[in-house]
Design an enzyme around this catalytic site. Structure first.
Site, PDB file in Angstrom:
ATOM      1  N   LYS A 178      58.637  38.000  33.384  1.00 31.01           N
ATOM      2  CA  LYS A 178      57.419  37.191  33.530  1.00 31.01           C
ATOM      3  C   LYS A 178      56.317  37.723  32.622  1.00 31.01           C
ATOM      4  O   LYS A 178      55.727  38.763  32.893  1.00 31.01           O
ATOM      5  CB  LYS A 178      56.910  37.208  34.976  1.00 31.01           C
ATOM      6  CG  LYS A 178      55.776  36.215  35.165  1.00 31.01           C
ATOM      7  CD  LYS A 178      55.045  36.376  36.477  1.00 31.01           C
ATOM      8  CE  LYS A 178      53.675  36.963  36.330  1.00 31.01           C
ATOM      9  NZ  LYS A 178      52.804  36.336  35.330  1.00 31.01           N
ATOM     10  N   GLY A 231      50.471  46.843  34.640  1.00 29.83           N
ATOM     11  CA  GLY A 231      49.283  46.072  34.983  1.00 29.83           C
ATOM     12  C   GLY A 231      48.333  46.885  35.827  1.00 29.83           C
ATOM     13  O   GLY A 231      48.295  48.118  35.733  1.00 29.83           O
ATOM     14  N   THR A 233      46.388  48.757  38.929  1.00 28.65           N
ATOM     15  CA  THR A 233      46.805  49.655  40.003  1.00 28.65           C
ATOM     16  C   THR A 233      46.887  48.891  41.329  1.00 28.65           C
ATOM     17  O   THR A 233      47.802  49.103  42.125  1.00 28.65           O
ATOM     18  CB  THR A 233      45.826  50.840  40.089  1.00 28.65           C
ATOM     19  OG1 THR A 233      45.867  51.499  38.828  1.00 28.65           O
ATOM     20  CG2 THR A 233      46.203  51.817  41.177  1.00 28.65           C
ATOM     21  N   GLU A 234      45.952  47.982  41.508  1.00 22.31           N
ATOM     22  CA  GLU A 234      45.919  47.193  42.744  1.00 22.31           C
ATOM     23  C   GLU A 234      47.229  46.396  42.922  1.00 22.31           C
ATOM     24  O   GLU A 234      47.863  46.432  43.986  1.00 22.31           O
ATOM     25  CB  GLU A 234      44.714  46.251  42.620  1.00 22.31           C
ATOM     26  CG  GLU A 234      44.430  45.371  43.787  1.00 22.31           C
ATOM     27  CD  GLU A 234      43.511  44.215  43.375  1.00 22.31           C
ATOM     28  OE1 GLU A 234      42.981  44.196  42.239  1.00 22.31           O
ATOM     29  OE2 GLU A 234      43.370  43.305  44.210  1.00 22.31           O
ATOM     30  N   GLY A 236      50.044  47.009  41.363  1.00 20.40           N
ATOM     31  CA  GLY A 236      51.129  47.998  41.447  1.00 20.40           C
ATOM     32  C   GLY A 236      51.362  48.432  42.890  1.00 20.40           C
ATOM     33  O   GLY A 236      52.514  48.518  43.353  1.00 20.40           O
ATOM     34  N   GLU A 253      53.618  51.112  35.509  1.00 19.98           N
ATOM     35  CA  GLU A 253      52.735  51.699  34.507  1.00 19.98           C
ATOM     36  C   GLU A 253      51.378  51.061  34.744  1.00 19.98           C
ATOM     37  O   GLU A 253      51.202  49.866  34.491  1.00 19.98           O
ATOM     38  CB  GLU A 253      53.288  51.408  33.115  1.00 19.98           C
ATOM     39  CG  GLU A 253      52.870  52.459  32.111  1.00 19.98           C
ATOM     40  CD  GLU A 253      51.646  52.045  31.350  1.00 19.98           C
ATOM     41  OE1 GLU A 253      50.533  52.320  31.861  1.00 19.98           O
ATOM     42  OE2 GLU A 253      51.783  51.480  30.273  1.00 19.98           O
ATOM     43  N   CYS A 287      45.703  50.740  28.568  1.00 25.39           N
ATOM     44  CA  CYS A 287      45.850  51.525  29.792  1.00 25.39           C
ATOM     45  C   CYS A 287      45.464  52.985  29.561  1.00 25.39           C
ATOM     46  O   CYS A 287      44.928  53.634  30.441  1.00 25.39           O
ATOM     47  CB  CYS A 287      47.267  51.415  30.320  1.00 25.39           C
ATOM     48  SG  CYS A 287      48.489  51.781  29.067  1.00 25.39           S
ATOM     49  N   GLU A 385      38.490  51.712  36.321  1.00 27.13           N
ATOM     50  CA  GLU A 385      38.974  51.233  35.025  1.00 27.13           C
ATOM     51  C   GLU A 385      38.220  49.957  34.651  1.00 27.13           C
ATOM     52  O   GLU A 385      38.211  48.992  35.407  1.00 27.13           O
ATOM     53  CB  GLU A 385      40.476  50.940  35.107  1.00 27.13           C
ATOM     54  CG  GLU A 385      41.039  50.509  33.778  1.00 27.13           C
ATOM     55  CD  GLU A 385      42.562  50.335  33.801  1.00 27.13           C
ATOM     56  OE1 GLU A 385      43.054  49.571  34.642  1.00 27.13           O
ATOM     57  OE2 GLU A 385      43.238  50.974  32.971  1.00 27.13           O
TER      58      GLU A 385
HETATM   59  P1  NAI Z   1      47.234  42.136  36.888  1.00 24.27           P
HETATM   60  O1  NAI Z   1      47.756  43.450  37.276  1.00 24.27           O
HETATM   61  O2  NAI Z   1      46.804  41.198  37.957  1.00 24.27           O
HETATM   62  O3  NAI Z   1      48.323  41.355  35.985  1.00 24.27           O
HETATM   63  C1  NAI Z   1      49.393  41.959  35.275  1.00 24.27           C
HETATM   64  C2  NAI Z   1      50.663  41.124  35.455  1.00 24.27           C
HETATM   65  O4  NAI Z   1      51.030  41.109  36.838  1.00 24.27           O
HETATM   66  C3  NAI Z   1      50.539  39.661  35.065  1.00 24.27           C
HETATM   67  O5  NAI Z   1      51.776  39.210  34.558  1.00 24.27           O
HETATM   68  C4  NAI Z   1      50.244  38.982  36.397  1.00 24.27           C
HETATM   69  O6  NAI Z   1      50.563  37.616  36.439  1.00 24.27           O
HETATM   70  C5  NAI Z   1      51.123  39.777  37.330  1.00 24.27           C
HETATM   71  N1  NAI Z   1      50.689  39.789  38.726  1.00 24.27           N
HETATM   72  C6  NAI Z   1      49.434  39.626  39.216  1.00 24.27           C
HETATM   73  N2  NAI Z   1      49.446  39.723  40.553  1.00 24.27           N
HETATM   74  C7  NAI Z   1      50.731  39.956  40.930  1.00 24.27           C
HETATM   75  C8  NAI Z   1      51.374  40.163  42.191  1.00 24.27           C
HETATM   76  N3  NAI Z   1      50.683  40.164  43.326  1.00 24.27           N
HETATM   77  N4  NAI Z   1      52.706  40.400  42.201  1.00 24.27           N
HETATM   78  C9  NAI Z   1      53.416  40.428  41.049  1.00 24.27           C
HETATM   79  N5  NAI Z   1      52.853  40.228  39.836  1.00 24.27           N
HETATM   80  C10 NAI Z   1      51.527  39.999  39.772  1.00 24.27           C
HETATM   81  O7  NAI Z   1      46.023  42.368  35.857  1.00 24.27           O
HETATM   82  P2  NAI Z   1      44.801  41.379  35.539  1.00 24.27           P
HETATM   83  O8  NAI Z   1      44.322  40.718  36.779  1.00 24.27           O
HETATM   84  O9  NAI Z   1      45.201  40.514  34.420  1.00 24.27           O
HETATM   85  O10 NAI Z   1      43.704  42.411  35.022  1.00 24.27           O
HETATM   86  C11 NAI Z   1      42.863  43.088  35.948  1.00 24.27           C
HETATM   87  C12 NAI Z   1      42.716  44.539  35.583  1.00 24.27           C
HETATM   88  O11 NAI Z   1      43.985  45.165  35.608  1.00 24.27           O
HETATM   89  C13 NAI Z   1      42.220  44.804  34.175  1.00 24.27           C
HETATM   90  O12 NAI Z   1      40.837  44.724  34.086  1.00 24.27           O
HETATM   91  C14 NAI Z   1      42.716  46.206  33.967  1.00 24.27           C
HETATM   92  O13 NAI Z   1      41.843  47.130  34.586  1.00 24.27           O
HETATM   93  C15 NAI Z   1      44.040  46.229  34.699  1.00 24.27           C
HETATM   94  N6  NAI Z   1      45.167  46.024  33.775  1.00 24.27           N
HETATM   95  C16 NAI Z   1      45.832  47.138  33.349  1.00 24.27           C
HETATM   96  C17 NAI Z   1      46.836  47.027  32.420  1.00 24.27           C
HETATM   97  C18 NAI Z   1      47.557  48.227  31.925  1.00 24.27           C
HETATM   98  O14 NAI Z   1      48.100  48.204  30.822  1.00 24.27           O
HETATM   99  N7  NAI Z   1      47.651  49.285  32.683  1.00 24.27           N
HETATM  100  C19 NAI Z   1      47.221  45.728  31.840  1.00 24.27           C
HETATM  101  C20 NAI Z   1      46.506  44.601  32.418  1.00 24.27           C
HETATM  102  C21 NAI Z   1      45.510  44.783  33.332  1.00 24.27           C
END
Ligand code: NAI
Ligand code: MG
Length: 489
Positions: A178, A231, A233-234, A236, A253, A287, A385
């Site tokens: 995904k 993605g 931490t929340e 994760g 990660e 990240c 973050e």
């Molecule tokens: P997110 O963690 O919500 O999204 C990342 C991926 O997870 C996307 O493909 C999303 O559709 C999917 N996802 C979202 N909720 C999910 C769930 N409950 N179960 C399974 N998959 C899910 O990140 P978002 O909302 O785009 O960004 C918010 C914050 O997250 C950013 O401001 C940043 O701080 C952090 N982030 C960190 C990343 C990293 O590389 N460590 C990458 C992206 C975001």
């Protein structure tokens, strides 16, 4: 790849299909705020088809009989396709993410390297003979975990997909992938070449959609054996909880608040450049961003001044302009989130530069490179973050003080230390609680080396031989060599 209506479709069981609901969603260009594409939106019923296809391919398809060499050949073919199409992939990636084209080209080159690396590694995963008693032969076999759910973020779309896909395929897993809803396009470009590269139907399935409606059904599906996620931490943490019911293997990660530590004896020019590069690369949407810049008090005022001066010269511009060093952030949501942290920072610390919208940009999610100083490590802008072009500069007194501040965070993804004194630099390296530590540099990432976090920055490691381990099970085989009855009854 696209329906007659121009909608980018889902890729399930080797076919391009609309979603069952017929729903679609828009993908945006963050520099113009305009719609770039419409994409089919998957939900639980589509995920079920994708997982079933991956399950069949794993259990009974030609993939189940594939050899490491045949999987290596597929990965090499994908790598050469990516190299051939580097320019077009990089262009779509730059437009869709907002990142400078020069960075996007580097990302796509790294995608090809990841496929090449795991193509090479596929044939080098031996089992083991275990040293048991002489009347038995004991073996450890390495076998693929099964169906892997791969959930990818938007900051390095195709590269984060490759970090998961390449080791999963090398190991012999099948996948439901995904992409992030903001950035699905380059992953679908890659999928066009799956058949030509020799991937049987069902081995990789691509589903697009949102976290709750498309990500959660993958995490909860009983036929998925493993989740790899990059993605927030929340999310994760929610994945660990949801995966518990079916005891899936999980690798994560997640976020960071990585310290970039500068001692007074470090090379001055390299330090100023490294402090800025560490936090503003990819608009700070990294990240491992060096978002806490720890500076020894002896050089602190001069350091903040020099950073602020140089930050003003960072070329902000359109992603496809080759001179651009900072583009827009990914989305309206992220633009608002970053700006809300800038507002919080104004109340918590002093502003050295930036803090607003760059002049001359009336459209697009552009934010100036922003530097806060005199930041206390307890401030929200030092603890949470931000994932945007926002740096916090924190002074420190001594080596011990620097280590204490650096480790005072729930995160532990990365860190860097700058000094000409190798005794001090290596002492600090050993004291830092982080999965990646750079010395006199920040951000270089090598496919050969492990990547992942301590503490709340994640579980497991990607890249290198560590990356493929996360897609393998270990089977113990005990072969009795004695022809005598066991003699127990
Ligand atoms: P997110 O963690 O919500 O999204 C990342 C991926 O997870 C996307 O493909 C999303 O559709 C999917 N996802 C979202 N909720 C999910 C769930 N409950 N179960 C399974 N998959 C899910 O990140 P978002 O909302 O785009 O960004 C918010 C914050 O997250 C950013 O401001 C940043 O701080 C952090 N982030 C960190 C990343 C990293 O590389 N460590 C990458 C992206 C975001
Ligand atoms: Mg989210």
């Amino acid at each position: 790849m696209r329906s007659a209506q121009g909608v980018y479709q889902l890729y399930i069981d080797g076919k391009w299909v609309n979603s069952i609901s017929g729903d679609t969603f828009a993908v945006y260009d963050p520099a113009t705020e305009e719609v770039m594409a419409q994409v089919a939106e998957a939900s639980a019923a589509d995920i079920d088809l994708a997982v079933q296809a991956a399950r069949r391919a794993f259990d009974a398809g030609p993939w189940a009989k594939s050899t490491p060499f045949s999987r290596a050949h597929i990965l090499f073919k994908l790598a050469s396709k990516v190299r051939e199409q580097l320019a077009s992939l990089a262009e779509v990636e730059a437009i869709n993410t907002g990142k400078p084209i020069v960075e996007a080209e580097g990302d796509i080159d790294a995608v090809a390297e990841v496929f090449e690396y795991y193509g090479g590694l596929a044939t080098k995963i031996p089992g083991q003979v275990n040293p048991v008693s002489s009347d038995a032969l004991s073996l450890s076999l390495r076998e693929p975990i099964g169906v892997a759910g791969l959930i990818v973020p938007w900051n390095y779309p195709l590269l984060m997909a490759a970090w998961k896909l390449a080791p999963a395929l090398a190991a012999g897993c099948t996948c439901v992938l995904k992409p992030a809803e903001q950035t699905p396009l380059t992953t679908m470009m890659l999928a066009q070449w799956f058949e030509e590269a020799g991937l049987p139907a069902g081995v990789v399935n691509i589903v697009n959609g949102f976290g709750e409606s498309c990500g959660v059904p993958i995490v909860e599906h009983p036929s998925v054996d493993k989740i790899a996620f990059t993605g927030s931490t929340e999310v994760g943490k929610s994945i660990v909880k949801r995966a518990a019911d079916t005891l899936k293997r999980v690798t994560l990660e997640l976020g960071g608040k990585s310290p970039n530590i500068f001692f007074a004896d470090a090379d001055w020019e390299a330090s100023i450049d490294g402090a800025l590069f560490g936090v503003f690369i990819n608009q700070g949407e990294v990240c491992s961003a060096g978002s806490r810049i720890l500076v020894e008090k002896k050089i602190y005022s001069k350091f903040v001044e020099a950073m602020a001066e140089k930050a003003k010269t960072i070329r902000i511009g359109a992603p496809l302009d080759r001179a651009t060093k900072l583009g827009p952030v990914i989305s309206r949501d992220q633009y608002e989130r970053v700006n809300s942290y800038i507002a919080i920072g104004r109340g918590e610390a002093k502003l050295a530069s930036g803090g607003g919208r760059p002049k001359g940009f009336d459209k697009g999610y552009y934010i100036e490179p922003t530097i806060f100083y005199d930041v206390d490590n307890t401030a929200r802008i030092a603890r949470e973050e931000i994932f945007g072009p926002v740096a916090t500069v924190i002074p420190f007194d001594s080596e011990a003080d620097a280590i204490q501040i650096a480790n005072d965070t729930p995160y532990g993804l990365a860190a860097a230390v700058w000094s000409r004194d190798i005794y001090k630099a290596f002492r600090v390296v050993k004291s830092l609680r982080a999965g990646i530590v750079w010395v006199n540099h920040m951000q270089p990432t090598c496919v050969e080396a492990p990547w992942g976090g301590y503490k709340q920055s994640g579980i497991g490691r990607e890249l290198g031989p560590w990356g493929i381990e996360e897609y393998l099970e270990t089977k113990q085989v005990h072969i009795n060599l004695s022809e005598k009855p066991i003699g127990w009854y």
